[in-house]
Scaffold this active site. Sequence first.
Site, mmCIF file in Angstrom:
data_model
loop_
_atom_site.group_PDB
_atom_site.id
_atom_site.type_symbol
_atom_site.label_atom_id
_atom_site.label_comp_id
_atom_site.label_asym_id
_atom_site.label_seq_id
_atom_site.Cartn_x
_atom_site.Cartn_y
_atom_site.Cartn_z
ATOM 1 N N ASN A 87 0.655 -1.334 -0.072
ATOM 2 C CA ASN A 87 -0.010 -0.023 -0.018
ATOM 3 C C ASN A 87 0.774 1.279 0.165
ATOM 4 O O ASN A 87 0.221 2.427 -0.412
ATOM 5 C CB ASN A 87 -0.843 0.039 1.398
ATOM 6 C CG ASN A 87 -1.453 1.109 1.539
ATOM 7 O OD1 ASN A 87 -2.431 1.577 0.571
ATOM 8 N ND2 ASN A 87 -1.309 1.845 2.421
ATOM 9 N N TYR A 150 2.879 9.615 -11.458
ATOM 10 C CA TYR A 150 1.980 9.026 -10.428
ATOM 11 C C TYR A 150 1.072 8.333 -11.236
ATOM 12 O O TYR A 150 0.943 7.025 -11.037
ATOM 13 C CB TYR A 150 1.369 10.014 -9.522
ATOM 14 C CG TYR A 150 0.173 9.277 -8.648
ATOM 15 C CD1 TYR A 150 0.882 8.822 -7.402
ATOM 16 C CD2 TYR A 150 -0.964 9.120 -9.127
ATOM 17 C CE1 TYR A 150 0.017 8.084 -6.674
ATOM 18 C CE2 TYR A 150 -1.897 8.403 -8.068
ATOM 19 C CZ TYR A 150 -1.216 8.118 -6.806
ATOM 20 O OH TYR A 150 -2.191 7.462 -5.915
ATOM 21 N N LYS A 154 0.835 3.834 -11.385
ATOM 22 C CA LYS A 154 -0.116 3.227 -10.876
ATOM 23 C C LYS A 154 -0.708 2.281 -12.113
ATOM 24 O O LYS A 154 -1.327 1.230 -11.693
ATOM 25 C CB LYS A 154 -1.429 4.130 -10.316
ATOM 26 C CG LYS A 154 -1.130 4.632 -9.013
ATOM 27 C CD LYS A 154 -0.647 3.649 -8.012
ATOM 28 C CE LYS A 154 -0.397 4.352 -6.632
ATOM 29 N NZ LYS A 154 -0.222 3.255 -5.780
#
Length: 244
Positions: A87, A150, A154
């Site tokens: 996470n 980012y 992801k």
Amino acid sequence: MTRLNGRTAVITGGATGIGLATAKRFIEEGAFVFIFGRRQEALDAAVAELGPNARAVKGSVSNPADLDRLYAAVKAERGTLDIVFANAGAGGPLALGKITAEHIDEAFDTNVKGAIFTVQQALPLMGRGASIILTGSSAGTTGAPAFSAYSASKAAVRNLARTWAEDLKGTGIRVNVLSPGPTATDLAKAALGEEGVKAFGAMTPLQRMGDPAEIGAVAAFLASSDSSFMTASEVAVDGGLAQL
């Protein structure tokens, strides 16, 4: 609920936000949780809040030596590992034309390299029935202005789950992606302010930001045998943001 009774979990980025909310939910459902992060003060506060079924190890997911210490602690106290929630995340906005090598490294070192090492080094402790959960993002599907690094990181995380599901054939270990949208963590609320929280919430069909506990609830589902026929999947917990 005791869906995770007796199971051992590792949560990276577990001292605050989604990680802490998930640790709480895992413990409520019977798990023993190791949280891993870079700030000792936050780790200590989290363990004090989580109680006797939690342990903390300080370190960085992009440092394999730190992860070795984490998994040595898990092995010494618990023997085996049932759940890994990769996470830990990093990355902020920087528009095209201003992107630097350092900005790219920040996102990819934590979100991609960190996820790879977190999972790879856990595997010797994991066996049939174990669950790997990777934190993705709605940004990995939709893209977001000024979030090139980012969002790309992801999207890479999403593909890791597909690849690893193939690599893990025959082991009985499952791997899935949990992709939040705008989530009202303490950090987000402090950064955005009340009006910012409303503005981000208005972007979703549900007209609000998510609560970290709502993300933790889905993580508990993916960690449990209730999701036993799921692997290589992505579960969006984004208020519909990336679904329309």
